[in-house]
Design a protein around this motif. Structure first.
Motif, PDB file in Angstrom:
ATOM      1  N   HIS A 192       0.819  -1.204   0.000  1.00 35.50           N
ATOM      2  CA  HIS A 192       0.000   0.000   0.000  1.00 35.50           C
ATOM      3  C   HIS A 192       0.858   1.261   0.000  1.00 35.50           C
ATOM      4  CE1 HIS A 192      -3.394  -2.666   0.744  1.00 35.50           C
ATOM      5  NE2 HIS A 192      -4.192  -1.631   0.521  1.00 35.50           N
ATOM      6  N   LEU A 193       2.011   1.214   0.645  1.00 38.61           N
ATOM      7  CA  LEU A 193       2.922   2.358   0.585  1.00 38.61           C
ATOM      8  C   LEU A 193       3.497   2.510  -0.824  1.00 38.61           C
ATOM      9  CD1 LEU A 193       4.921   2.297   3.947  1.00 38.61           C
ATOM     10  CD2 LEU A 193       2.825   3.530   3.368  1.00 38.61           C
ATOM     11  N   ARG A 194       3.760   1.402  -1.482  1.00 39.72           N
ATOM     12  CA  ARG A 194       4.279   1.462  -2.860  1.00 39.72           C
ATOM     13  C   ARG A 194       3.233   2.068  -3.795  1.00 39.72           C
ATOM     14  NH1 ARG A 194       4.492  -2.396  -7.087  1.00 39.72           N
ATOM     15  NH2 ARG A 194       3.886  -4.145  -5.728  1.00 39.72           N
ATOM     16  N   VAL A 195       1.995   1.670  -3.610  1.00 38.94           N
ATOM     17  CA  VAL A 195       0.916   2.234  -4.427  1.00 38.94           C
ATOM     18  C   VAL A 195       0.762   3.724  -4.142  1.00 38.94           C
ATOM     19  CG1 VAL A 195      -1.562   2.190  -4.893  1.00 38.94           C
ATOM     20  CG2 VAL A 195      -0.306   0.043  -4.597  1.00 38.94           C
ATOM     21  N   LEU A 196       0.801   4.094  -2.863  1.00 46.53           N
ATOM     22  CA  LEU A 196       0.674   5.500  -2.498  1.00 46.53           C
ATOM     23  C   LEU A 196       1.780   6.341  -3.126  1.00 46.53           C
ATOM     24  CD1 LEU A 196      -0.560   7.820  -0.852  1.00 46.53           C
ATOM     25  CD2 LEU A 196       0.834   7.063   1.091  1.00 46.53           C
ATOM     26  N   ALA A 197       2.996   5.839  -3.094  1.00 47.84           N
ATOM     27  CA  ALA A 197       4.118   6.570  -3.680  1.00 47.84           C
ATOM     28  C   ALA A 197       3.882   6.815  -5.165  1.00 47.84           C
ATOM     29  CB  ALA A 197       5.418   5.789  -3.470  1.00 47.84           C
ATOM     30  N   ALA A 198       3.353   5.818  -5.854  1.00 53.29           N
ATOM     31  CA  ALA A 198       3.076   5.971  -7.284  1.00 53.29           C
ATOM     32  C   ALA A 198       1.934   6.952  -7.527  1.00 53.29           C
ATOM     33  CB  ALA A 198       2.744   4.607  -7.886  1.00 53.29           C
ATOM     34  N   MET A 199       0.926   6.926  -6.669  1.00 49.72           N
ATOM     35  CA  MET A 199      -0.222   7.816  -6.835  1.00 49.72           C
ATOM     36  C   MET A 199       0.170   9.277  -6.685  1.00 49.72           C
ATOM     37  SD  MET A 199      -3.262   5.723  -4.874  1.00 49.72           S
ATOM     38  CE  MET A 199      -4.508   6.950  -5.302  1.00 49.72           C
ATOM     39  N   LEU A 200       1.020   9.556  -5.719  1.00 45.95           N
ATOM     40  CA  LEU A 200       1.420  10.945  -5.489  1.00 45.95           C
ATOM     41  C   LEU A 200       2.255  11.505  -6.632  1.00 45.95           C
ATOM     42  CD1 LEU A 200       2.329  10.783  -1.684  1.00 45.95           C
ATOM     43  CD2 LEU A 200       0.263  11.740  -2.731  1.00 45.95           C
ATOM     44  N   ARG A 201       2.776  10.608  -7.486  1.00 39.11           N
ATOM     45  CA  ARG A 201       3.558  11.030  -8.644  1.00 39.11           C
ATOM     46  C   ARG A 201       2.780  10.914  -9.954  1.00 39.11           C
ATOM     47  NH1 ARG A 201       8.496  13.801  -8.412  1.00 39.11           N
ATOM     48  NH2 ARG A 201       9.526  13.305  -6.445  1.00 39.11           N
ATOM     49  N   PRO A 220      -0.760  11.738 -12.416  1.00 34.35           N
ATOM     50  CA  PRO A 220      -1.910  12.624 -12.601  1.00 34.35           C
ATOM     51  C   PRO A 220      -3.202  11.851 -12.316  1.00 34.35           C
ATOM     52  CG  PRO A 220      -1.044  11.921 -14.727  1.00 34.35           C
ATOM     53  CD  PRO A 220      -0.077  11.421 -13.679  1.00 34.35           C
ATOM     54  N   PRO A 221      -4.246  12.516 -11.807  1.00 34.45           N
ATOM     55  CA  PRO A 221      -4.339  13.952 -11.537  1.00 34.45           C
ATOM     56  C   PRO A 221      -3.832  14.364 -10.164  1.00 34.45           C
ATOM     57  CG  PRO A 221      -6.422  12.919 -11.067  1.00 34.45           C
ATOM     58  CD  PRO A 221      -5.517  11.815 -11.566  1.00 34.45           C
ATOM     59  N   TRP A 222      -3.442  13.379  -9.342  1.00 31.57           N
ATOM     60  CA  TRP A 222      -3.109  13.683  -7.952  1.00 31.57           C
ATOM     61  C   TRP A 222      -1.809  14.461  -7.808  1.00 31.57           C
ATOM     62  CZ3 TRP A 222      -3.796   8.225  -9.146  1.00 31.57           C
ATOM     63  CH2 TRP A 222      -5.133   7.854  -9.139  1.00 31.57           C
ATOM     64  N   VAL A 223      -0.909  14.345  -8.775  1.00 32.74           N
ATOM     65  CA  VAL A 223       0.385  15.022  -8.671  1.00 32.74           C
ATOM     66  C   VAL A 223       0.225  16.538  -8.655  1.00 32.74           C
ATOM     67  CG1 VAL A 223       0.822  15.137 -11.165  1.00 32.74           C
ATOM     68  CG2 VAL A 223       2.750  14.986  -9.567  1.00 32.74           C
ATOM     69  N   ARG A 224      -0.909  17.059  -9.122  1.00 35.52           N
ATOM     70  CA  ARG A 224      -1.133  18.501  -9.156  1.00 35.52           C
ATOM     71  C   ARG A 224      -1.884  19.006  -7.926  1.00 35.52           C
ATOM     72  NH1 ARG A 224       1.855  21.588 -12.112  1.00 35.52           N
ATOM     73  NH2 ARG A 224       0.253  23.163 -11.811  1.00 35.52           N
ATOM     74  N   LEU A 256       1.224  14.631   3.200  1.00 34.98           N
ATOM     75  CA  LEU A 256       1.344  13.259   3.697  1.00 34.98           C
ATOM     76  C   LEU A 256       1.684  13.350   5.181  1.00 34.98           C
ATOM     77  CD1 LEU A 256       1.563  10.193   3.413  1.00 34.98           C
ATOM     78  CD2 LEU A 256       3.912  10.499   2.640  1.00 34.98           C
ATOM     79  N   ARG A 257       0.753  12.923   6.017  1.00 37.63           N
ATOM     80  CA  ARG A 257       0.911  13.079   7.463  1.00 37.63           C
ATOM     81  C   ARG A 257       1.015  11.716   8.147  1.00 37.63           C
ATOM     82  NH1 ARG A 257       0.195  17.093  11.016  1.00 37.63           N
ATOM     83  NH2 ARG A 257      -0.460  18.461   9.310  1.00 37.63           N
ATOM     84  N   PRO A 293       8.992   6.061  -5.289  1.00 32.72           N
ATOM     85  CA  PRO A 293       9.732   7.316  -5.233  1.00 32.72           C
ATOM     86  C   PRO A 293       9.180   8.249  -4.161  1.00 32.72           C
ATOM     87  CG  PRO A 293       8.161   7.369  -7.027  1.00 32.72           C
ATOM     88  CD  PRO A 293       8.122   5.978  -6.494  1.00 32.72           C
ATOM     89  N   PRO A 294       9.965   9.228  -3.724  1.00 32.86           N
ATOM     90  CA  PRO A 294       9.495  10.162  -2.702  1.00 32.86           C
ATOM     91  C   PRO A 294       8.390  11.050  -3.246  1.00 32.86           C
ATOM     92  CG  PRO A 294      11.603  10.880  -3.587  1.00 32.86           C
ATOM     93  CD  PRO A 294      11.353   9.514  -4.153  1.00 32.86           C
ATOM     94  N   PRO A 295       7.586  11.649  -2.385  1.00 33.87           N
ATOM     95  CA  PRO A 295       6.532  12.560  -2.844  1.00 33.87           C
ATOM     96  C   PRO A 295       7.125  13.751  -3.595  1.00 33.87           C
ATOM     97  CG  PRO A 295       6.213  11.973  -0.531  1.00 33.87           C
ATOM     98  CD  PRO A 295       7.575  11.480  -0.914  1.00 33.87           C
ATOM     99  N   PRO A 296       6.347  14.394  -4.441  1.00 32.39           N
ATOM    100  CA  PRO A 296       6.823  15.594  -5.148  1.00 32.39           C
ATOM    101  C   PRO A 296       7.256  16.677  -4.151  1.00 32.39           C
ATOM    102  CG  PRO A 296       4.746  14.828  -6.071  1.00 32.39           C
ATOM    103  CD  PRO A 296       4.964  14.044  -4.818  1.00 32.39           C
ATOM    104  N   PRO A 297       8.097  17.599  -4.569  1.00 38.25           N
ATOM    105  CA  PRO A 297       8.591  18.641  -3.657  1.00 38.25           C
ATOM    106  C   PRO A 297       7.493  19.479  -3.016  1.00 38.25           C
ATOM    107  CG  PRO A 297       9.903  18.581  -5.667  1.00 38.25           C
ATOM    108  CD  PRO A 297       8.747  17.666  -5.894  1.00 38.25           C
ATOM    109  N   HIS A 298       6.355  19.637  -3.711  1.00 38.15           N
ATOM    110  CA  HIS A 298       5.301  20.482  -3.154  1.00 38.15           C
ATOM    111  C   HIS A 298       4.403  19.732  -2.168  1.00 38.15           C
ATOM    112  CE1 HIS A 298       3.079  18.479  -6.440  1.00 38.15           C
ATOM    113  NE2 HIS A 298       2.020  18.655  -5.682  1.00 38.15           N
ATOM    114  N   VAL A 299       4.632  18.440  -1.970  1.00 39.19           N
ATOM    115  CA  VAL A 299       3.856  17.654  -1.003  1.00 39.19           C
ATOM    116  C   VAL A 299       4.675  17.518   0.277  1.00 39.19           C
ATOM    117  CG1 VAL A 299       2.784  15.420  -0.513  1.00 39.19           C
ATOM    118  CG2 VAL A 299       2.649  16.390  -2.811  1.00 39.19           C
TER     119      VAL A 299
END
Length: 266
Positions: A110-119, A121-125, A130-131, A143-149
């Protein structure tokens, strides 16, 4: 992004969370859900169906809410994120994510899926956060979350506290946009820089155009530099703070108790 998804309700919290089962008989199981109140929601899961918990978690606890992704512009946007996280193999946005392998725990998958989702579209925008609510479960995403997350830790901030802070800072504010010098007549109020020493206040459109100079091909900015104090600002934070500051007191919503994914479980 349609109109219903892009227009956030002022001052509301929309989050998608990950539960981890601590029961030795079911330890390692996880559950993805949507909430407007994380503290209340985990109590409902641990209380079972009679307390508003989901069918899949009832009687299998105790459960720990280990992380929550929040900052969605609407409940619809959060529910779409929830569904894709629950069903990555069925989402056309996640065809590049491989299925869970035998050696991979459900939590790691689930963490692997989350990492992909945050990178993706449309979620990357989206201006998401991430708390991590439980430090013992904190892991680096790859991969790590985008810089703006941003990564955050501990319980989400209390909207009322942010509202009080905003109202106090607004005292004595003028009525002209810093950027265009025209009158501020926005229904929900202008955008203001959150730094105490900065007096920037601007129309949403004016500040968006200022930020988008660095991203001319986009419609909605992710972040930018305050034209007055030069501090870096996240667009999502500015919008949330503006709406929280203009929010009137209202009761908490019970959206998560009756949304369609729970209905499908019955």
């Amino acid at each position: 992004m349609g109109p219903a998804e892009g227009a956030a309700r002022p001052g509301r919290f929309f989050g998608v969370y990950l539960l981890y089962c601590l029961n030795p008989r079911n330890r390692g199981r996880v559950y993805v859900g949507f909430t407007v109140n994380p503290a209340r929601r985990v109590q409902q899961h641990n209380g079972g169906r009679k307390k508003g918990g989901a069918w899949r978690t009832s009687g299998r606890g105790p459960w720990e809410m280990v992380l929550v992704v929040h900052g969605f512009p609407s409940a619809v946007a959060a529910l779409r994120f929830e569904w894709a996280w629950q069903h990555p193999s069925a989402s056309r946005r996640l065809v590049h994510v491989g299925r869970r392998v035998r050696s991979e725990t459900s939590f790691a998958f689930h963490l692997r899926v989350l990492a992909a989702m945050l990178r993706s579209p449309p979620w990357v925008r989206l201006p998401l956060t991430l708390r991590w609510l439980c430090p013992d479960f904190c892991r680096d995403l790859c991969p790590p979350p985008p810089p703006h997350v941003p990564l955050a830790f501990g319980p989400p901030p209390i909207p009322q506290a942010l509202k009080d802070c905003t109202q106090a800072r607004d005292q004595g504010a003028g009525d002209q946009c810093t950027l265009c010098a025209c009158a501020l007549q926005d229904e929900e109020g202008p955008l203001r820089c959150p730094h105490p020493s900065c007096s920037l206040q601007a129309h949403v459109i004016c500040l968006a155009e200022e930020f988008l100079q660095a991203e001319p091909g986009q419609l909605v900015p992710l972040e930018g530099q305050c034209p007055r104090c030069k501090n870096s600002l996240l667009w999502g934070d500015l919008i949330s703070l503006c709406r929280m500051g203009s929010e009137k007191d209202n009761d908490d919503s019970d959206l998560e108790e009756g949304h369609w994914t729970d209905l499908l479980e019955t």
